[in-house]
Design an enzyme around this catalytic site. Structure first.
Site: not given
Ligand code: NDP
Ligand SMILES: CCCCCCCCCCCCCCCC(=O)OCC(=O)COP(=O)(O)O
Length: 310
Positions: A179, A192
């Site tokens: 992430s 996280y």
């Molecule tokens: N959505 C976002 O904004 C972002 C997501 N990510 C990353 O993307 C990846 C996928 O997440 P995303 O699709 O968004 O979220 P979802 O919650 O939709 O999917 C998560 C998946 O992980 C599985 N999972 C969770 N816990 C376990 C466990 N203990 N054992 C096995 N499987 C598990 C879930 O299975 P189950 O159905 O059994 O819960 C599900 O299939 C993650 O690693 C997340 O951190 C990264 C950046 C941004």
């Molecule tokens: C030169 C100018 C720079 C300006 C930078 C300003 C700083 C602004 C902060 C922006 C933060 C962005 C956060 C993005 C977080 C993100 O995309 O996370 C992805 C995830 O994994 C989401 O997980 P969550 O459970 O937090 O929804």
């Protein structure tokens, strides 16, 4: 003169566009060729990004092993994929392997089941994950451990269990879906962000160590994606957060991100950020002006606390 210039520039422009399109087409074909018939293991295939990766990789002709905790949901997806055909590509019925990544005792058995499916693994996509919302001061250490088990220790153990077979074949590609929060830390995301920073570090070390065996390692760091991640997130006391956050709802489409994952693998990218401008700039700010970044994060924490108490 104007006439000469315009008559010379137009064919040049058309030529450039043609060359660019040809380049893109060749790149797309190479990407698909990379995963055609390859054995691709996807964790967290029951939802969000994992499920879309399953659809995209299946359509490209990969032989899939779908992993998750919910056997019924995995079987449903496997049947959906088996019933879908892509005209120009031979597709394969996926296998499923059910296990909980947060259960350290389950990983060795799961890895041997995964290896039995097609006899080997070409690509392991460590996608499963869970997010968290809470203040550090209120968070039970059990919650920190649960997030670390799911996002870090589980994927690390699975990777280690599958690695020897990849080394023996001198072939394999390990992918970690990290992430943006593996590169910058936001307030109220401690467990996280820590799990994703650890992921980045581990797979960076792995890349350097397995280069000698011709094994690729790709770390992918997405920004917000429109999935169930926030709904499924765990809170300080271990209960489910259960809210679709606006940031998540407005995130990128998981289909688009899954296609970007396929493209990154096809190009054997080592480290990929899949995020919009602000999060990408924040990564640079953290490195180049950490003092300013920390002030911005403290102000973000103040605002978030205020909005919670108002
Ligand atoms: N959505 C976002 O904004 C972002 C997501 N990510 C990353 O993307 C990846 C996928 O997440 P995303 O699709 O968004 O979220 P979802 O919650 O939709 O999917 C998560 C998946 O992980 C599985 N999972 C969770 N816990 C376990 C466990 N203990 N054992 C096995 N499987 C598990 C879930 O299975 P189950 O159905 O059994 O819960 C599900 O299939 C993650 O690693 C997340 O951190 C990264 C950046 C941004
Ligand atoms: C030169 C100018 C720079 C300006 C930078 C300003 C700083 C602004 C902060 C922006 C933060 C962005 C956060 C993005 C977080 C993100 O995309 O996370 C992805 C995830 O994994 C989401 O997980 P969550 O459970 O937090 O929804």
């Amino acid at each position: 003169m104007d006439f000469i210039t315009s008559t010379a520039i137009l064919p040049l422009l058309l030529g450039c566009v043609g060359l660019f399109s040809l380049f893109k087409l060749l790149q797309w074909l190479r990407m698909r060729a990379y995963v055609r018939n390859a054995v691709v293991v996807i964790t967290g295939a029951t939802s969000g990004l994992g499920r879309e990766c399953a659809r995209v990789f299946h359509a490209a002709g990969a032989r899939l092993v779908l992993c998750g905790r919910n056997a019924e949901a995995l079987e449903e997806l496997s049947q959906e994929l088996a019933a879908s055909r892509t005209p120009e590509v031979q597709t394969h019925k996926p296998y499923t392997v059910t296990f909980d990544l947060a259960d350290p005792g389950a990983i060795a058995g799961a890895a041997s089941k995964i290896l039995q499916c097609f006899g080997h693994v070409d690509v392991l996509i460590n996608n499963a994950g869970i997010s968290y919302r809470g203040a550090i001061v209120d968070t039970s250490p059990d919650v920190d451990k649960r997030v670390m088990e799911t996002n870090y220790f589980g994927p690390v153990a699975l990777t280690k269990a599958l690695l020897p077979a990849m080394i023996r074949r001198r072939q394999g590609h390990v992918v970690a879906i990290s992430s943006i929060q593996g590169k910058i830390s936001l307030p109220f995301r401690s467990a996280y962000a820590a799990s994703k920073h650890a992921t980045q570090a581990f797979f960076d070390c792995l890349r350097a160590e397995v280069e000698q065996h011709d094994i690729e390692v790709t770390v992918i760091s997405p920004g917000y994606i429109h999935t169930n991640l926030s709904l499924n997130a765990v809170t300080a006391d271990g209960s489910k957060y259960g809210v679709m956050d606006e940031t998540t709802a407005q995130g990128r489409s998981p289909v688009q991100v899954a296609q970007d994952v396929l493209a990154a693998l096809g190009k054997k990218k080592k480290d990929v950020v899949l995020a919009d401008l602000m999060p990408s700039l924040a990564v640079y700010l953290r490195t180049l002006a950490p003092g300013l970044f920390f002030r911005l994060m403290a102000s973000r924490a103040r605002k978030e606390r205020k909005s919670k108490h108002s």
